[in-house]
Design a protein around this motif. Structure first.
Motif, mmCIF file in Angstrom:
data_model
loop_
_atom_site.group_PDB
_atom_site.id
_atom_site.type_symbol
_atom_site.label_atom_id
_atom_site.label_comp_id
_atom_site.label_asym_id
_atom_site.label_seq_id
_atom_site.Cartn_x
_atom_site.Cartn_y
_atom_site.Cartn_z
ATOM 1 N N ASP A 186 32.988 29.007 64.798
ATOM 2 C CA ASP A 186 34.351 28.721 65.250
ATOM 3 C C ASP A 186 35.137 27.953 64.204
ATOM 4 O OD1 ASP A 186 33.912 29.936 67.709
ATOM 5 O OD2 ASP A 186 33.022 28.122 68.550
ATOM 6 N N GLN A 187 34.442 27.061 63.476
ATOM 7 C CA GLN A 187 35.139 26.247 62.480
ATOM 8 C C GLN A 187 35.602 27.115 61.308
ATOM 9 O OE1 GLN A 187 32.897 22.833 61.339
ATOM 10 N NE2 GLN A 187 34.587 21.846 60.240
ATOM 11 N N ASN A 188 34.745 28.059 60.870
ATOM 12 C CA ASN A 188 35.162 28.952 59.786
ATOM 13 C C ASN A 188 36.370 29.784 60.191
ATOM 14 O OD1 ASN A 188 33.076 28.000 58.228
ATOM 15 N ND2 ASN A 188 31.677 29.664 58.764
ATOM 16 N N TRP A 189 36.329 30.263 61.419
ATOM 17 C CA TRP A 189 37.475 31.063 61.897
ATOM 18 C C TRP A 189 38.752 30.215 61.947
ATOM 19 C CZ3 TRP A 189 39.591 30.595 67.101
ATOM 20 C CH2 TRP A 189 40.626 31.517 67.354
ATOM 21 N N THR A 190 38.619 28.968 62.392
ATOM 22 C CA THR A 190 39.789 28.097 62.430
ATOM 23 C C THR A 190 40.348 27.870 61.037
ATOM 24 O OG1 THR A 190 38.787 27.001 64.340
ATOM 25 C CG2 THR A 190 40.650 25.907 63.299
ATOM 26 N N GLN A 191 39.457 27.700 60.055
ATOM 27 C CA GLN A 191 39.909 27.483 58.675
ATOM 28 C C GLN A 191 40.639 28.708 58.141
ATOM 29 O OE1 GLN A 191 39.571 24.448 57.257
ATOM 30 N NE2 GLN A 191 40.951 25.280 55.676
ATOM 31 N N LYS A 192 40.170 29.900 58.501
ATOM 32 C CA LYS A 192 40.865 31.114 58.080
ATOM 33 C C LYS A 192 42.262 31.180 58.696
ATOM 34 C CE LYS A 192 36.756 33.987 57.408
ATOM 35 N NZ LYS A 192 36.022 35.196 57.854
ATOM 36 N N LEU A 193 42.375 30.708 59.924
ATOM 37 C CA LEU A 193 43.703 30.679 60.539
ATOM 38 C C LEU A 193 44.628 29.743 59.798
ATOM 39 C CD1 LEU A 193 42.914 30.613 64.402
ATOM 40 C CD2 LEU A 193 43.651 32.547 63.029
ATOM 41 N N TYR A 194 44.086 28.563 59.391
ATOM 42 C CA TYR A 194 44.924 27.627 58.628
ATOM 43 C C TYR A 194 45.386 28.267 57.321
ATOM 44 C CZ TYR A 194 43.016 24.076 61.802
ATOM 45 O OH TYR A 194 42.663 23.348 62.900
ATOM 46 N N GLY B 249 52.051 29.131 57.100
ATOM 47 C CA GLY B 249 53.485 29.251 56.858
ATOM 48 C C GLY B 249 54.251 29.854 58.011
ATOM 49 N N SER B 250 53.587 30.262 59.091
ATOM 50 C CA SER B 250 54.281 30.880 60.223
ATOM 51 C C SER B 250 55.003 29.819 61.041
ATOM 52 C CB SER B 250 53.274 31.621 61.103
ATOM 53 O OG SER B 250 53.910 32.106 62.258
ATOM 54 N N GLN B 251 56.188 30.187 61.533
ATOM 55 C CA GLN B 251 56.978 29.225 62.314
ATOM 56 C C GLN B 251 56.404 29.015 63.712
ATOM 57 O OE1 GLN B 251 60.894 30.699 63.046
ATOM 58 N NE2 GLN B 251 60.225 32.780 63.589
ATOM 59 N N HIS B 252 55.507 29.905 64.168
ATOM 60 C CA HIS B 252 54.915 29.776 65.498
ATOM 61 C C HIS B 252 53.478 29.258 65.436
ATOM 62 C CE1 HIS B 252 58.118 31.751 67.830
ATOM 63 N NE2 HIS B 252 58.314 32.464 66.734
ATOM 64 N N PHE B 253 53.030 28.836 64.278
ATOM 65 C CA PHE B 253 51.652 28.353 64.140
ATOM 66 C C PHE B 253 51.690 26.984 63.471
ATOM 67 C CE2 PHE B 253 47.596 27.805 62.053
ATOM 68 C CZ PHE B 253 46.683 28.235 63.022
ATOM 69 N N GLN B 254 50.897 26.062 64.020
ATOM 70 C CA GLN B 254 50.815 24.708 63.450
ATOM 71 C C GLN B 254 49.375 24.237 63.487
ATOM 72 O OE1 GLN B 254 53.446 22.096 65.580
ATOM 73 N NE2 GLN B 254 55.324 23.116 64.876
ATOM 74 N N LYS B 255 49.098 23.310 62.550
ATOM 75 C CA LYS B 255 47.777 22.681 62.492
ATOM 76 C C LYS B 255 47.886 21.261 63.033
ATOM 77 C CE LYS B 255 44.205 21.212 59.257
ATOM 78 N NZ LYS B 255 44.223 19.827 59.762
ATOM 79 N N PRO B 256 46.998 20.897 63.961
ATOM 80 C CA PRO B 256 47.048 19.517 64.476
ATOM 81 C C PRO B 256 46.767 18.509 63.367
ATOM 82 C CG PRO B 256 45.702 20.925 65.884
ATOM 83 C CD PRO B 256 45.959 21.684 64.620
ATOM 84 N N ARG B 257 47.338 17.366 63.513
ATOM 85 C CA ARG B 257 47.159 16.349 62.481
ATOM 86 C C ARG B 257 45.765 15.740 62.511
ATOM 87 N NH1 ARG B 257 52.786 12.825 62.891
ATOM 88 N NH2 ARG B 257 54.248 14.549 62.365
ATOM 89 N N MET B 258 45.183 15.552 63.677
ATOM 90 C CA MET B 258 43.958 14.768 63.808
ATOM 91 C C MET B 258 42.736 15.647 64.078
ATOM 92 S SD MET B 258 45.293 11.873 63.338
ATOM 93 C CE MET B 258 43.882 10.832 63.666
ATOM 94 N N SER B 259 42.819 16.954 63.928
ATOM 95 C CA SER B 259 41.676 17.807 64.280
ATOM 96 C C SER B 259 41.614 18.994 63.340
ATOM 97 C CB SER B 259 41.792 18.294 65.731
ATOM 98 O OG SER B 259 40.764 19.209 66.041
ATOM 99 N N ASN B 260 40.372 19.393 63.002
ATOM 100 C CA ASN B 260 40.137 20.613 62.238
ATOM 101 C C ASN B 260 39.515 21.711 63.082
ATOM 102 O OD1 ASN B 260 41.105 19.577 59.806
ATOM 103 N ND2 ASN B 260 39.124 18.593 59.355
ATOM 104 N N LYS B 261 39.378 21.461 64.395
ATOM 105 C CA LYS B 261 38.779 22.438 65.299
ATOM 106 C C LYS B 261 39.789 23.018 66.286
ATOM 107 C CE LYS B 261 34.142 20.399 65.307
ATOM 108 N NZ LYS B 261 33.048 19.890 66.174
ATOM 109 N N ALA B 262 41.032 22.772 66.066
ATOM 110 C CA ALA B 262 42.056 23.240 66.993
ATOM 111 C C ALA B 262 43.222 23.810 66.196
ATOM 112 C CB ALA B 262 42.534 22.109 67.910
ATOM 113 N N PHE B 263 44.046 24.549 66.889
ATOM 114 C CA PHE B 263 45.267 25.093 66.308
ATOM 115 C C PHE B 263 46.321 25.150 67.389
ATOM 116 C CE2 PHE B 263 42.787 28.606 67.898
ATOM 117 C CZ PHE B 263 43.699 29.443 68.522
ATOM 118 N N ILE B 264 47.584 25.146 66.977
ATOM 119 C CA ILE B 264 48.721 25.110 67.896
ATOM 120 C C ILE B 264 49.514 26.395 67.732
ATOM 121 C CG2 ILE B 264 50.861 23.930 68.529
ATOM 122 C CD1 ILE B 264 49.607 21.351 67.477
ATOM 123 N N VAL B 265 49.813 27.019 68.888
ATOM 124 C CA VAL B 265 50.698 28.192 68.923
ATOM 125 C C VAL B 265 51.949 27.790 69.684
ATOM 126 C CG1 VAL B 265 50.974 30.581 69.660
ATOM 127 C CG2 VAL B 265 48.761 29.785 68.821
#
Length: 1846
Positions: A521-529, A534-550
């Motif tokens: 799951d962590q590798n997949w999350t890193q690929k998403l980052y 650069g997408s306007q509908h995708f963000q990376k949380p500040r305090m976590s490397n295991k989550a993503f924001i849509v």
């Protein structure tokens, strides 16, 4: 209008609030541009300074006027923004308890968490056929809109229901489906609508679970397609499911449960059939106890499980499959309890072989224990070279076990869905469908995982489709109204969708990572980052490397990536699946077959050809199925394509609070869901255009107060509206003039309301000023006279000085004003001119561009359309012409060949032989019969002559012997003869004494009965006296309770009588409906049979010929007698059941008597033969001795018969008395019913005794007549005159030969003629001629030949009819067989049993009808015997008279009787073959207009005169045929003219008149009290037509119901418009509240408005037609009572379902309209019909709208006034009450609570709406005619020349 004008003092605004989201406030001073804050006063009177963002100039939202608050449609609000929407929903939900609100095309449904009475059948029928904007918002209105658009546009529809868990999605979808099943019905007898509704409990059991937000949350999405045929009746359904939450099977959060089916099965574990499942309570299993609490409050799992089993059975799941399903579910529970023990190394683990749960799991699934034990803890690794068996750690084994449990449940879920679809599938062709999508709404939690990601992805797709559809509808509205369309910018979430599903999107990267051997799951999350940072509908949380924001359309959602890969893979080891595939249970093996691994969405039965826009991705061979994400994306694409191919309808469910409290509103939660479900986006799109829309008529009526007086003279309302708006609103962009409506920008309606209120306020002030001025003027004039002189000089001086000062001041002001105005005007005009020029050029450029582009596209489309159409038509015509030419040639060739073959066959001699072979056989047979009968006649004549000669010789011989004997014996024989005579006399005296004893017994019993009747009458008289005394006491006492009780009892008795009559007439109505349905089905079958082979039925066959199942005179299909029918009607069903047993005994006794009569007939014939052979002992010397012997024989035989019959009757009487006493004590304990039943029994016994006496006397008289005739014949020629005298008839003096008379008598006995009426033949002295005619054997033979030929023809016709019936039965059985083959074996068995039961039932009914026919025939024969007995008695009297005359040697018998010419007797004669012509001219083809000016009900009189003649000639077959043909003809006419009021009224009056004639001339004294002597002569003589009177009464009821149906169909479209919407009182509509916005597709074409005069004109037409056609006045009164009830019910129901008409002005209009209707009733003398009483609820509703509604005194007045309205109706009207303007206040919630508290003791029905289909029972009172039959003239226009006046 400037900002400063909007934000002035006292303006109310909305400001943000942390608790309430938005809070209302009021400006305390005007706002000026540049101010940095606003001075506000909150609702709690606190003062607050609200800062303003000067840079963005963000002022607070304006609040709508109070008159707009509570609108049905949110888009009708003047200010469209979030706080206005939230406040409107809150007011409707909390104050009015309205859970439904429109938002444009969206229905917003708020879950009340309470049961509301708004989903009954009456509400469904109230919304059926209504336009969407005509009624209050409701889920039924959306369903009706979808159903109507499907039928009108012939396009498939979809209803999309979405919302949070617990918002009520499933319930809304369920009610929508219930609406479709109720309104449309089923197209076949398969009860498909019940199966559609039965699928809900199954899906709820296996797919719903308790969550923290909802006790019955759907954990999957479903799309149900309901299929319809061309008549838009339900023929089938299909279900697709999406994203089942499989993780819930193995894990539940706190205070949540697993799926309901697990707990239901545990609750039913104690049942015997579930012992083998080895289940206990739910707390004992790991998979059902993780949430803690396993019980839902208020839910009985065992009861729900029984409902689930019933639903399984209803949808066709066999009992064996159900047990298998429950075994699989139980095995999952056992699998969760399997204990896994870790080894010491930590790398492996094991399962104990003695584990009971594992053994139960393997036993229930039929798999091997050792293999499952092994492969639960091991896995197989396959490489290129070899295969490894690897152990697994404890966590891996637990994960594998849970994955297996989830996979088993998912496969079972899909199997059940597939079988439900099979049960709902139909073989009929689907014409269209309506889909109901029940899918999860947008979800966001503290921890969001893979399930929430898929749910939000689906909502993104649905929101995109929703936005585009809303935008499209707005565009269509503007284009329809021809308004320039400016592109509205709306939120497009395509970038967010591309982020999820595009190439290398989130799902693609997830699938790619799942294919990597060591993907995490962590590798997949890193690929998403790396990919989407650069997408306007995708963000990376500040305090976590295991989550993503849509960033979704509704909110930002943070997803935790842990578990994404595992849930997407959904891995199940192949070895475990292979074990399950090898199960010994077929169902378990089928679940895991490879074909089952495909997506369940592919099992769609939709008729739409849907092709996926993306090519399918080939799955890996190592995987058992595609990834979950890929499956969900594919099924979602398929769903979207289906939705895009249909017309969508949207229902957004809102959850008002998380605590599930009834009618509790949490603004924060509501706003969050409004943003998530797209309601606010709809508001924003509407607000960007012209959201407020008014028709010209409504706008003029509302704002006519703002129009200047000179403009009102213009008749064109559009021109007036244009001038008013252009003068009031300076900015032309704020409004647009459409074709039928005026469109306003947001806020403009509120501005107009403000101007209108200012105008009213100014007018009010003017009125107040005038009144106050008048009051002060009176006081001023009193003081003026006293002070005028003193003030005159002083005021003159002061006034002159003031005038001078004012003149100077005014001149200065005028100069300043003109100068300042000139400067300001010049500056303003410069700026305005510049701005106008710039705007004009810019707008013109933009508009021209858009116009040219639209014009080019439109022209190109038109060209393409015409070219393609021309090409298609040309190709179609060419193909059709070729096909027709080929068909014509082929058919001509075939026809020629057939014609040639027929001609050859017709020329052949064999053909002629075949035609003649039957006739030769018939002629030979008839000739043989003639010869046989001639021989028999000759033999009998020879025997008779031989017997005569022998008898004469023996008599002579005996005379000689007697003479010799007398000489030898002398006087010794005298005493012996004297002794014999004395003994005979003593025997005769004994017989007389016994007869006297019997007569005394009969007389004594009769006296006892009379005495008992007298006692009862005396007791009745005493009771009447006591009643009079009590009544006097009641009158003396004031307001005594006994009076009230007696009145209540009388009312209850009347009510029970009405209910009983209503039930009977409902049965008649249901019979008529079933008869009509049978005819329709038969017509459909005929059409279906004709379609393939172009077959035709004979034109003379009518569908009504099968209706001739009515009683005849000789053979009847009604089993009960007339007396019994009347008694049953009088005493009720229970006592009638008791008397039927007595009646059956009497019937049995009659059968025994019939058998005894046959035995006596045989004995009589034997005795005649013995008399012919035996030598007589002595010859009487004179006629007196012969008469004495005949009397002795008669008395002896009669005595014997009386003795035997007396014993039998005594025994039977005792038995019947005992039976009656026993049954009376059992069935009716009350003493009131005993005399009635006893009298009924005695009447039946009396009738039986009379019939017995008649039969006995007939047999005895016949015996004595034959004996005496034979003795007279042997007496010689000397006694010939005496014989002739004794055989003469009373009215006949003609000479008749003795031998001819005896021979004719034997001929009569041989022919057994049962219909010959001796009285009629003897009326004019024709009996002798009849006897002479009977001698002629040729006539008898000819009659027999004719009878046999008729019988042959009838037999051939019967055989043909049987052949046709057999063919129809064969076709029906073939069709049934084809349908049966499509069913499952169990369904085939069940269907076969049902068919066999129906067949046996029909046979039983046929046998019962046959028995009743025979019994009726027997009764008729007994009546005829009674008539003949009277004739024989008359004959005996005539013989005695003739004997006395013969002694005086008078020869009166030789005098001939001359006939007198008689006048018209009121009878019409016709030949049998003219009956069809009579019915055609008098019934089927008769037009009521032809008889204009003639005697009313003339056809009824003519028919009765024909019936009377048939009665006169004693022709029962003719009576039966005429009445049956008449009834069938009337039915045929009514069926053909089922929408013609005049024709229906015409035949109702004629049917009632014919019924009255049959009563008036029946001979019954009760109906003859008003007859004249002449009318009594016209009574029926021979036949009792009581049963036909009942049939005609039933037919009258059917015609009356059809008449009411036609009248209601004509009146119902007028009622709502005329009673509620039309402006009956001019000026009241000027204060009509603002209407809500109707959906364009629901708007009717044209103006369908009606006024009250239209209803009155229609009712005048009804009344004129019924009066002109002679309908009874009592029936006319009942017709208008029924129509007024329907007007009351329809009007009140619409009032209860429409908020826009619940106002003070509507109450005034209703009062006026009702008064007009009452005046019309009085003018037509119909006020006694009770019609006004039926309008009482509507009258009270109108008064309720006009009453004051503030204080407790007002509440008491309302409660005391509204007695005809129920509590629910009163509260509903108060909740719906809408203020007319801002000067009026709403009804407070506290006032409504006060009303409810005062009305809580009422026992009102729970039904909110009135049943407008209710029909009062009709009464047909007896109304005799004063006309005599001989005074009726038949006009020539009827073409009845073949009728002969008798």
């Amino acid at each position: 209008m400037s900002v400063s004008e909007l934000y002035s003092q006292y303006t109310r605004v909305w400001i943000p609030d942390p608790d309430e989201v938005w809070r209302s406030a009021e400006l305390t001073k005007d706002y000026k541009e540049g101010d940095k804050s606003l001075q506000l006063r909150l609702e709690d009177e606190t003062i607050q300074e609200y800062p303003i963002d000067v840079q963005n100039n963000q002022l607070p939202f304006l609040r709508n006027p109070d008159i707009l608050v509570g609108e049905n449609d949110l888009t009708a609000l003047s200010y469209l923004h979030e706080p206005a929407v939230l406040h409107n929903l809150k007011v409707r939900f909390l104050e009015s308890n309205h859970i439904y609100t429109y938002c444009g095309i969206v229905l917003v449904a708020i879950n009340p968490y309470d049961q509301l009475p708004i989903y009954g059948q009456d509400v469904i029928y109230a919304y059926s056929g209504q336009n969407m904007g005509d009624m209050d918002p409701h889920i039924f209105a959306v369903a009706e809109e979808a159903y109507k658009q499907m039928a009108r546009d012939e396009k498939n529809q979809s209803i999309i229901v979405s919302g949070e868990s617990g918002a009520g999605k499933t319930v809304s979808a369920k009610y929508a489906m219930r609406y479709f099943t109720t309104v449309s019905g089923s197209a076949s007898d398969t009860n498909i609508e019940e199966k559609v509704l039965a699928s809900s409990p199954i899906m709820e059991a296996i797919g719903n679970a308790k969550t923290t937000r909802n006790d019955n949350s759907s954990r999957f999405g479903k799309y149900i397609q309901i299929g319809f045929d061309k008549r838009y009746r339900i023929i089938g359904a299909n279900m697709r499911t999406y994203l089942l939450e499989k993780s819930r099977v193995v894990f539940q959060a706190d205070d949540e449960r697993n799926y309901h089916i697990f707990y239901q099965l545990c609750a039913a574990a104690s049942l015997p059939e579930f012992k083998e499942l080895a289940l206990t309570c739910a707390e004992d299993f790991f998979y059902t106890s993780q949430g803690g609490n396993t019980v839902i409050e208020g839910v009985d799992d065992a009861e729900d499980f029984e409902k689930t089993r019933q639903a399984f059975t209803l949808v066709g799941v066999r009992e064996s499959h159900q047990i298998s399903i429950f075994k699989i579910i139980a095995s999952i529970l056992h699998l969760g309890n399997v204990e896994i023990q870790a080894e010491r190394d930590g790398e492996s683990c094991r399962v104990s072989p003695e584990d009971e749960h594992l053994s139960d799991f393997c036993r229930l699934l039929g798999v091997e224990l050792s293999q499952m034990e092994h492969w639960l803890c091991h896995r197989k690794l396959v490489t290129t070279s070899e295969t490894y068996i690897k152990t697994m750690s404890l966590q891996q084994v637990v994960n594998a076990r849970d994955a297996l449990a989830k996979h088993i449940y998912a496969q079972l879920f899909h199997w059940i869905v597939e079988h439900v679809n099979k049960a709902l599938h139909t073989s009929l062709k689907q014409h269209s469908f309506i889909g109901v999508l029940d899918i999860y709404g947008f979800e966001t939690f503290e921890v969001n995982s893979f399930e929430q990601f898929c749910i939000n992805y689906a909502n993104e797709k649905l929101q995109q489709q929703f936005n585009s559809h809303v935008f499209k509808l707005e565009q269509e509205e503007y284009m329809k109204e021809q308004i320039p369309w400016t592109l509205i910018d709306f939120y497009d979430n395509q970038p967010c969708i591309d982020l999820i599903e595009a190439k290398l999107g989130i799902l693609d990267l997830l699938d790619e990572e799942c294919k990597v051997p060591k993907g995490t799951d962590q590798n997949w999350t890193q690929k998403l980052y790396d990919r989407h940072s650069g997408s306007q509908h995708f963000q990376k949380p500040r305090m976590s490397n295991k989550a993503f924001i849509v960033i979704h359309f509704a909110d930002k959602v943070e997803y935790l990536s842990d578990g994404f890969l595992e849930k997407n893979r959904d891995t199940v080891y192949e070895e475990q699946i292979n074990i399950l595939k090898a199960s010994k249970f077929p169902l378990v093996a089928d679940l895991f077959h490879d074909g089952k691994d495909s997506a369940p969405a592919a099992t769609s039965s939709s008729k739409i050809n849907i092709r996926s826009s993306r090519p399918p991705v080939k799955a890996s061979n190592k995987e058992h199925k595609k990834t979950v994400g890929y499956q969900f994306r594919s099924s979602l694409h398929l769903l979207m394509e289906t939705l895009n191919a249909t017309t969508p309808h949207y229902v957004r469910c809102i959850k008002p609070n998380d605590e599930k409290l009834p009618f509790h509103f949490n603004p924060k939660r509501a706003v969050q869901q409004l943003r998530a479900c797209g309601v606010l986006e709809t508001i924003r799109i509407s607000a960007a255009g012209y959201p407020s829309r008014w028709s010209y008529h409504d706008f003029f009526n509302r704002y006519r107060v703002l129009v200047k007086k000179r403009d009102l003279a213009n008749a064109d309302k559009k021109a007036i509206c244009r001038s008013v708006l252009e003068s009031l609103i300076k900015d032309p962009d704020k409004f647009q003039f459409g074709r039928t409506k005026i469109f306003f920008r947001a806020g403009q309606v509120a501005y107009l309301e403000k101007l209108r209120a200012d105008k009213f306020r100014a007018a009010t002030i003017m009125i107040q000023k005038a009144v106050r001025g008048w009051l002060q003027k009176v006081k001023y004039r009193r003081l003026k006279g006293a002070t005028l002189t003193l003030q005159r000089y002083c005021r003159g001086y002061l006034a002159r000085r003031l005038a001078k000062h004012l003149r100077r001041t005014r001149a200065a002001v005028v100069l300043q004003k003109q100068y300042r105005m000139r400067r300001a005007r010049q500056a303003y005009q410069r700026v305005r001119r510049a701005a106008v020029v710039i705007q004009a050029f810019a707008r013109g450029t933009f508009v021209r561009r858009i116009y040219h582009q639209v014009l080019r596209e439109h022209k190109a489309t038109v060209i393409q359309k015409h070219v393609r159409g021309w090409m298609a038509r040309r190709r179609f015509q060419r193909l059709r012409g070729a096909a027709i030419v080929i068909q014509c040639g082929f058919r001509r060739l075939k026809a020629k060949q057939a014609l040639k073959a027929l001609r050859i066959e017709a020329r052949s001699a064999e053909h002629l032989k075949r035609l003649n072979v039957g006739m030769e056989n018939k002629i030979v047979q008839l000739q043989r019969k003639i010869d046989d009968q001639n021989k028999e006649l000759k033999t009998l004549s020879e025997q008779l002559s031989a017997v005569t000669s022998t008898h004469t010789m023996e008599v002579e011989k005996l005379k000689k012997e007697v003479a010799c004997y007398q000489q030898s014996q002398g006087e010794d024989r005298g005493p012996q003869l004297q002794e014999e005579v004395e003994s005979l006399r003593t025997e005769l005296q004994r017989a007389h004494s016994e007869r006297k004893v019997l007569e005394d017994t009969h007389t004594r019993e009769k006296d006892e009965l009379r005495k008992r009747v007298a006692d009862l009458e005396q007791e009745n008289a005493l009771l009447k006296d006591e009643k009079e005394q009590l009544n006097n006491q009641i009158l003396c006492q004031s307001k005594d309770e006994f009076a009230q009780n007696s009145v209540k009892e009388n009312l209850m008795m009347k009510k029970e009588l009405e209910e009983e009559r209503s039930r009977y007439q409902n049965l008649v109505k249901e019979y008529s409906r079933l008869e009509q349905r049978y005819d329709n089905l038969r017509d459909e079958m005929t059409i279906l049979k004709q379609t393939p082979g172009h077959r035709r039925n004979p034109s003379n066959q009518s569908s009504l010929e099968s209706d001739s199942n009515y009683p005849s005179i000789s053979t009847s299909e009604v089993g009960d007698t007339e007396d019994t029918l009347q008694q049953v009607e009088e005493i009720g069903l229970e006592k009638a059941a008791m008397d039927m047993t007595v009646f059956l005994k009497l019937q049995k006794r009659v059968r025994e008597l019939e058998q005894e009569r046959k035995k006596l007939q045989v004995k009589l014939e034997k005795k005649e033969q013995q008399d012919g052979k035996r030598v007589p002992a002595e010859q009487p010397s004179n006629d007196s001795d012969l008469d004495q012997d005949a009397d002795l024989a008669y008395n002896s035989l009669k005595r014997q018969e009386l003795e035997s019959e007396n014993k039998k009757l005594k025994n039977e009487l005792n038995e019947l008395r005992k039976a009656v006493a026993d049954q009376a004590s059992e069935h009716s304990p009350a003493t009131a019913g005993t005399p009635d039943s006893y009298s009924l029994l005695l009447n039946q016994l009396r009738v039986a005794n009379e019939e017995l006496e008649v039969r006995k006397e007939e047999v005895l008289i016949l015996r004595t007549q034959i004996v005496s005739a034979d003795q007279r014949r042997l007496a010689g020629k000397g006694s010939e005159p005496n014989i002739n005298a004794r055989t003469s008839w009373p009215n006949s003096e003609k000479h008749v030969d003795q031998e001819d008379a005896i021979e004719a008598y034997h001929g009569v006995c041989q022919t057994n003629s049962k219909t010959e009426d001796w009285g009629y033949l003897n009326e004019d002295g024709e009996l002798g001629l009849a006897y002479q005619g009977l001698k002629q054997v040729a006539r008898l033979l000819e009659a027999q030949l004719q009878a046999q030929s008729r019988e042959h023809e009838e037999e051939v016709d019967n055989l043909k009819a049987q052949l046709e019936a057999l063919k129809e039965e064969m076709d029906r059985q073939q069709q049934t067989f084809c349908q049966t083959l499509l069913l499952s074996p169990e369904a085939q068995v069940e269907f076969g049993i049902q068919q066999e039961m129906s067949r046996l039932t029909n046979e039983n009914l046929d046998l019962k009808e046959l028995v009743e026919k025979l019994e009726k025939n027997e009764r008729k024969l007994k009546k005829q015997l009674k008539i003949y007995m009277k004739k024989v008695q008359d004959l005996e009297a005539a013989q005695a008279l003739a004997q006395s005359e013969r002694k005086r040697h008078e020869l009166n018998r030789q005098v001939t009787v001359q006939r007198k010419e008689k006048d018209f007797q009121g009878m019409l004669e016709y030949h049998k073959e003219d009956e069809a012509l009579l019915i055609r001219n008098l019934v089927t083809e008769l037009k009521p207009q032809v008889l204009a000016g003639a005697v009313p009900c003339l056809p009824a009189y003519i028919l009765y005169m024909c019936i009377r003649h048939a009665d006169y000639v004693n022709d029962d077959l003719k009576v039966h045929s005429l009445l049956t043909s008449t009834i069938n003809g009337i039915k045929k006419v009514l069926k053909k003219h089922n929408e013609d009021f005049e024709m229906t009224s015409f035949w109702l009056s004629n049917t009632c008149r014919l019924l009255h004639c049959l009563k008036q001339y029946s001979g019954d004294e009760g109906f003859m009290t008003q007859n004249t002597a002449k009318q009594n002569e016209h009574c029926l003589k021979n036949f009792d037509l009581t049963e036909y009177r009942q049939v005609l009464s039933d037919l009258s009821i059917q015609i009356y119901q059809q008449l009411i149906k036609i009248a209601e169909g004509l009146l119902q479209p007028m009622i709502v418009s005329a009673m509620l919407e039309n402006e009956s009182i001019q000026g009241l509509s000027g204060v009509k509240p603002t209407g809500y916005r109707k959906r364009t597709s629901s708007m009717p074409e044209g103006d369908n408005s009606y006024c009250l005069e239209a209803i009155i004109r229609q009712m005048n037409s009804f009344h004129t037609v019924m009066c002109d056609q002679g309908l009874d006045p009592e029936i006319i009164l009942q017709v208008f009572r029924q129509l007024f009830y329907m007007i009351n019910a329809v009007t009140l129901n619409n009032l209860l379902l429409r908020k826009d008409v619940c106002s003070w002005s509507t109450g005034m209009q209703l009062r006026y309209n009702i008064s007009q209707l009452e005046e019309w009733l009085r003018g037509r003398n119909l006020h006694q019909s009770g019609a006004v009483e039926t309008m009482e609820p509507l009258i009270q509703a109108a008064q309720l709208l006009q009453l004051k509604k503030k204080s407790p005194e007002d509440a008491e007045a309302i409660c005391s006034l509204c007695t005809a309205l129920s509590t629910q109706q009163i509260v509903k009207i108060l909740n719906l009450y809408t203020p007319l303007n801002e000067f009026e206040e709403r009804v407070t919630v506290a006032f409504i609570r006060t009303i409810q508290a005062q009305l809580q003791d009422r026992n009102d029905p729970q039904q909110l709406l009135l049943d407008f289909k209710h029909m009062f029972p009709v009464l047909f009172p007896f109304n005799p005619s004063s006309l005599t039959m001989d005074s009726i003239h038949i006009p020539a226009c009827l073409n009845l020349e073949f009728l002969n006046e008798v």
